[in-house]
Design a protein around this motif. Sequence first.
Motif, PDB file in Angstrom:
ATOM      1  N   TRP A 417       0.854  -1.182   0.000  1.00 36.36           N
ATOM      2  CA  TRP A 417       0.000   0.000   0.000  1.00 36.36           C
ATOM      3  C   TRP A 417       0.892   1.234   0.000  1.00 36.36           C
ATOM      4  N   SER A 465      -3.370   2.156  -4.849  1.00 29.10           N
ATOM      5  CA  SER A 465      -3.896   0.784  -4.807  1.00 29.10           C
ATOM      6  C   SER A 465      -3.360   0.009  -6.002  1.00 29.10           C
ATOM      7  N   GLU A 725      -9.461  -2.937   2.675  1.00 34.31           N
ATOM      8  CA  GLU A 725      -9.274  -3.360   1.286  1.00 34.31           C
ATOM      9  C   GLU A 725      -8.741  -4.785   1.174  1.00 34.31           C
TER      10      GLU A 725
END
Length: 891
Positions: A417, A465, A725
Amino acid sequence: MLNQKIGICALAVKAALLTSGLGVTSVAFAAEDVNAEQDVEVIQIRGIRASQQANLNAKRYSDAVVDVVTAEDIGKFPDRNVAESLSRITGVGVSREFGEGEKITVRGASSATNRTLLNGQTVATADWFILDNPGRSFNYTMLPSALVSDLEVYKSPMASIDEGSIGGTVVLRTRKPLDLDANSVNISMEGQYSEMSGKWDPQLSGLYSWKNEHDTLGILVSAIKQDRTVVREGFEILGWPKNPGLDARLPSHIGVPRFEQQRERETLFASFQYAPSANFEMTVNALHSKVDANNQNANWLIFVNNDAALLGNTTKVDNSIVAGSVAAGGTAAYNFINRVASTETKGIDFDFTYRADNYELHGQFGTTRAKGGTLRETSWEYVATTGYNFDLRGSTPSASTEVNAADPAQFRAGWIWGGEKPTTDEENYGQLDLSLPVDYGVFKQIKTGVKLRAAERTQGRTAYSWHGPNTLADANLAPDWPVYLQYIFDTCPTLAQCNLTTGSQNINAAVNGNLGQQVIHNRDRMEEIAFVGLNGVKADYAKSLILAENWAVEEDITALYVQGDFEGEGFRGNLGVRYVDTRQTSGGYEFSDDSWGFLTIDREWLRPAELAWVEVKNSYKEVLPSFNIAFDLTDDSLLRFGAARVMARQNWNDISTAISYGSLNVAQPTGTASNPMLKPQIVDQFDLSYEWYFNPSSIFAATYFMKDVKSYRSFSTFVDQRYWEQEQKMVDVTFTRPSNGPGGRTQGMELSYQQAFGDFGVMANYTYTDAKRDEERDLTKPGSGLVEGTSRHMYNLSGYYETDLFSVRLMYNYRTEWYKGLHFNGDELWNDGYGQVDASISYNLTDSIILSFEAVNLTNERVTEYNTDPARLFSIYENGRRFVAGIRMAF
């Protein structure tokens, strides 16, 4: 006779002290009493004793409680920036998280509640470290000490000085060309060796000052370049949540981090001064300072709270588990973080003074702007399953794992990330000050003025992302790889592949056990894979605004003041009032929850159905009276009294619309929220001081201070959900939000002693501070009943030996533990007591050339933090010793 003595002293230190409306007004008045035809020797301020005498003269003849450090004295300190010079002053504490002074506290008031002014004005600042939230604190890493001619710490306010401080106001003054000889040249060339990095770094500065033969026009240019290779090793616990299953507090993560940074500081300063007559003077100052602060952090972590059900052999201290083990199946991970970071400040300031027979008009206008932050970040996580044990007791904790952390093949792909966190800070200002001489009883001068300030602080936050849609659009690749993240991890399934590591290292500075035996991550390779590509496949990632962390705050301030300066037989002082009108507008995004708080800005992916920029307005008006008086008890002693109402505005981040949170891959994740409707802190304060100047370079002083705080910042908590996520699910997050809470009282005593004995001298000071809040202490409510930044005891001890050729100084600075506020995870964070020994040696090779050697943190003190109870260790950081050798030349 007394006025004549005062005038001579004032002229003696004129070269070092730049008097103005914010300066030492009583010195200026006294100097006017000296017969203009009298020959007065102007003493050149040089050497430790001479500079100390200049400091004491400024303090003695000031109208308020003020401490002063002149340029010569700054040059004698082993200080890389102004914060470290300030640490020698009574009542001033300094934080040194990365081994260099960054932020200050004054008389128990936190760094956010003290203002720093450069030539009387704000300096915009933008922190480079991603964990720093935009606040009111000034980051002194931006300001090398070589830039400053002298500094003053006003502990009792005057109406003519800007509001905003409840501890003290630091006024820094730069050099002016008409105060220096024509064609003055100062050059400093130094090398700094850092023990932790094992590297030498250059430290260069130069100054040239010119003026015409009539002393009416002058130009000064100064350039400073200071590099530093920063390495910090340590031991960390990233939180102490209460685990419901064990009914005890438990470490969330335990890790051994190594922080590295290439810090490059470049500062340019120019000053143009024009004084065509004795009646008019103008100065234009321009400043540009930039710090490139790229950094990386490697941390080998065990996830204790996640593995709570597997824990055995536990030891509790004060209902906190400080030792235990997991036989097998525990969670561990390498977290490698690479950041591109910087901070840059620019400013231009125009200052003029016109002196007529019956008034003096001063004006100052300018702008200051800063930008910086973390401009790009990528975090790599590779994981392993292992048994482990830990013991947090004692001065050096221990932790070990069954898996060999120095073997990169043991770690499989976890997650990647990253993102951006840029910040800006800017202010435009203008002020006019009018001084009128009067003969109305004891009042000799009336000052009045108006000041307008328009400021804006912003923060951006963007997430990267690598698993976002269409991040692997290469048609030559098989469809088994739908996103770039999966392609990376399939190609690089362990740390042993793709050249992700470059060997191993031992980090044993603060920990026993094999948790300090780690791989060395390959930053360049990870950056290449994340942002360039892998095996010919172009890197791609989706960019999304984290909507709740993007915000802007505008602040418009109007200030009016009137101040009367008075003087009589054996006394002097000032009486005034400052009126301040503050208007704030906090803006941020309001959005629906269907995109989990994200707005993708580079492709079609996440967009909330409802999105709008909304603003919240807040305003308040304050009347701030002040009174200072000094009585001459004898020819060499005086008594001071001061009383005032002061204010400090809340941190920018606290009054924004921001909501942020930490890692979601932990049990009980936490976050912080802001409150745009916060009101300022208001304080009524009193000072009583006795000062005995028993010879020209000696003093004994005792000061009692009391601050009646009307409201402290308090906190409340609430629970809201956020999208995880990695697991594609919503999780509960506990957020902490500030509010205006009950007040309290801070009181204390400052003692100061300084004396020269022939070639020897000693300087010592001690500060006792007792800070209490009216709010009851509630351990279930973080921050309740606590005062930020307050050490109960602080002291400095310095001894020196000086001859015409040689000088040596040894210094010790210590403060007891202090509460630092809430950690980013919402836990209370304390810094343990900290003491540091520094030394400096100089040799006058000629009248113009000085050789110097300086040592910083000779005893290699560590920075230790804990969570309220010392048994709940948070971190131990070792920054190591630093040594500086150089040559200074002045022509």
